[in-house]
Design an enzyme around this catalytic site. Structure first.
Site, PDB file in Angstrom:
ATOM      1  N   GLY A 158      60.759  64.074  43.697  1.00  0.00           N
ATOM      2  CA  GLY A 158      59.926  64.169  44.888  1.00  0.00           C
ATOM      3  C   GLY A 158      60.683  64.773  46.054  1.00  0.00           C
ATOM      4  O   GLY A 158      61.907  64.968  46.012  1.00  0.00           O
ATOM      5  N   CYS A 159      59.955  65.052  47.135  1.00  0.00           N
ATOM      6  CA  CYS A 159      60.573  65.721  48.281  1.00  0.00           C
ATOM      7  C   CYS A 159      61.570  64.826  49.007  1.00  0.00           C
ATOM      8  O   CYS A 159      62.724  65.221  49.243  1.00  0.00           O
ATOM      9  CB  CYS A 159      59.492  66.230  49.227  1.00  0.00           C
ATOM     10  SG  CYS A 159      58.298  64.983  49.783  1.00  0.00           S
ATOM     11  N   TYR A 160      61.156  63.609  49.369  1.00  0.00           N
ATOM     12  CA  TYR A 160      62.094  62.699  50.030  1.00  0.00           C
ATOM     13  C   TYR A 160      63.301  62.377  49.135  1.00  0.00           C
ATOM     14  O   TYR A 160      64.446  62.398  49.601  1.00  0.00           O
ATOM     15  CB  TYR A 160      61.385  61.407  50.432  1.00  0.00           C
ATOM     16  CG  TYR A 160      60.537  61.495  51.681  1.00  0.00           C
ATOM     17  CD1 TYR A 160      61.075  61.888  52.902  1.00  0.00           C
ATOM     18  CD2 TYR A 160      59.185  61.145  51.654  1.00  0.00           C
ATOM     19  CE1 TYR A 160      60.298  61.948  54.047  1.00  0.00           C
ATOM     20  CE2 TYR A 160      58.406  61.197  52.791  1.00  0.00           C
ATOM     21  CZ  TYR A 160      58.958  61.600  53.994  1.00  0.00           C
ATOM     22  OH  TYR A 160      58.182  61.650  55.136  1.00  0.00           O
ATOM     23  N   ALA A 163      65.878  65.520  49.154  1.00  0.00           N
ATOM     24  CA  ALA A 163      66.704  65.672  50.357  1.00  0.00           C
ATOM     25  C   ALA A 163      67.683  64.509  50.501  1.00  0.00           C
ATOM     26  O   ALA A 163      68.862  64.697  50.841  1.00  0.00           O
ATOM     27  CB  ALA A 163      65.811  65.771  51.594  1.00  0.00           C
TER      28      ALA A 163
END
Length: 354
Positions: A158-160, A163
């Protein structure tokens, strides 16, 4: 090599970013883009930026053309991918899933956080985790399955989690972090991370000129970050929504272990060595912090590091484009690896400067 690809859920923000990347990819032939809601609508009519670039129209999710695809990207809500992936994999195709269905390795954890049973546990066991910088062996194994004529599935991070863990993983894996203390993450995402359908939170009039925390202590990316870092029940994760179209910044507070260096320059050197062979991760010099504007539209991740010596804390900050390295472009990076292509093929590394 011509790789026929289809994108299911292509009308959403992550899906349409996949369309943009796939059309420019030198080895992909995009043959199907689906949206039940927009079936029959030309892509360029819904998204005029594609005028002159493609004559494709959206079709339904059951488009038989998908059965001819070498790779199918699933940009669909959770549980939908579980329903679609087995048929593609069983015929020897490759599935690259952007949803949560093949990320969490423990079905019980999936069921607890997503409030739905996992119906494809055997396929889940085979799934490669789609975060190439941290789990390259998973993708190498998937590539071998494909070479042997077997189907393969990749569950993209996922995006979170992308990062956050790119910023934190080197410190954890190098033993710099106290293995008992909580890790605190504050992350901020642009509105596209919430999906295309407007809500009371994402409607322009409510999102503009506003910054708010959401999913506090309950966000579903929590167990995924813990799984990647190997820090079960130690993560305090708080996401925030910012009035940006795209971009994601994650600030990770990592308590340093007793005896670990407090020298930020040395930690930066360790990080640069860790990502030495990475095509997309750039570790900035000590004290230099990343900006989302520096990575928008690219598959790049920028990492900044600083040490708070007074409290013995490493602050690691990761910046990505939530739709690119956090979704569509990372999916293409994974597909490149599975098909034996250079992992950076067809992916931008330079953001729009202003």
């Amino acid at each position: 090599m011509s790789i026929k690809c289809g994108i299911v859920g292509a009308a959403g923000f992550a899906g349409i970013e996949l369309v943009r990347v796939a059309l420019r990819h030198p080895e992909f032939e995009l043959v199907a883009v689906t949206s039940n809601e927009l079936a029959g609508t030309p892509v360029a009519k819904e998204y005029p930026c594609f005028t002159g670039a493609t004559d494709l129209a959206f079709s339904r999710h059951d488009d038989p053309v998908l059965d001819q695809c070498d790779v199918v990207f699933l940009a669909v809500p959770h549980t939908a991918a579980m329903a679609m992936a087995p048929r593609i994999v069983d015929r020897g195709g490759v599935v690259v899933d952007l949803s949560a269905d093949f990320r969490l390795k423990d079905p019980a954890v999936y069921e607890r956080w997503y409030k739905a049973p996992h119906t494809q546990t055997e396929l889940l066991k085979r799934a490669a985790f789609g975060l190439p910088e941290l789990f390259p062996d998973d993708l190498i194994a998937a590539a071998q399955q494909r070479k042997e004529g077997k189907g393969a599935v990749v569950g993209c991070a996922g995006c979170y989690p992308t990062a956050t863990t790119l910023a934190a993983a080197p410190a954890v894996r190098l033993g710099l972090v106290d293995d008992k203390a909580p890790i605190v993450v504050d992350a901020i995402s642009g509105v596209t991370g919430a999906g295309k359908k407007a809500t009371a939170r994402t409607h322009f009039c409510f999102a503009n000129e506003n910054l708010e925390a959401y999913g506090v202590a309950t966000h579903r990316h929590t167990p995924e970050i813990e799984q990647i870092l190997g820090v079960s029940d130690r993560l305090v994760f708080t996401p925030h929504l910012a009035p940006l179209n795209r971009g994601l910044l994650s600030t990770v507070n990592l308590p340093l272990a007793a005896g670990a260096t407090r020298d930020a320059t040395k930690i930066v050197e360790s990080y640069k060595e860790f990502y030495r062979d990475s095509a997309f991760v750039t570790v900035l010099d000590a004290g230099v912090m990343p900006k989302t504007s520096s990575v928008v539209g690219t598959n790049c991740a920028h990492i900044g590091l600083a040490v708070n010596e007074r409290v013995g804390m490493l602050i690691a900050v990761g910046a990505i484009d939530n739709l690119c390295k956090g979704a569509a472009n990372q999916a293409v990076q994974c597909a490149n690896i599975v098909f034996g292509l250079p992992e950076d093929l067809g992916l931008d590394k330079v953001a729009v400067p202003v």
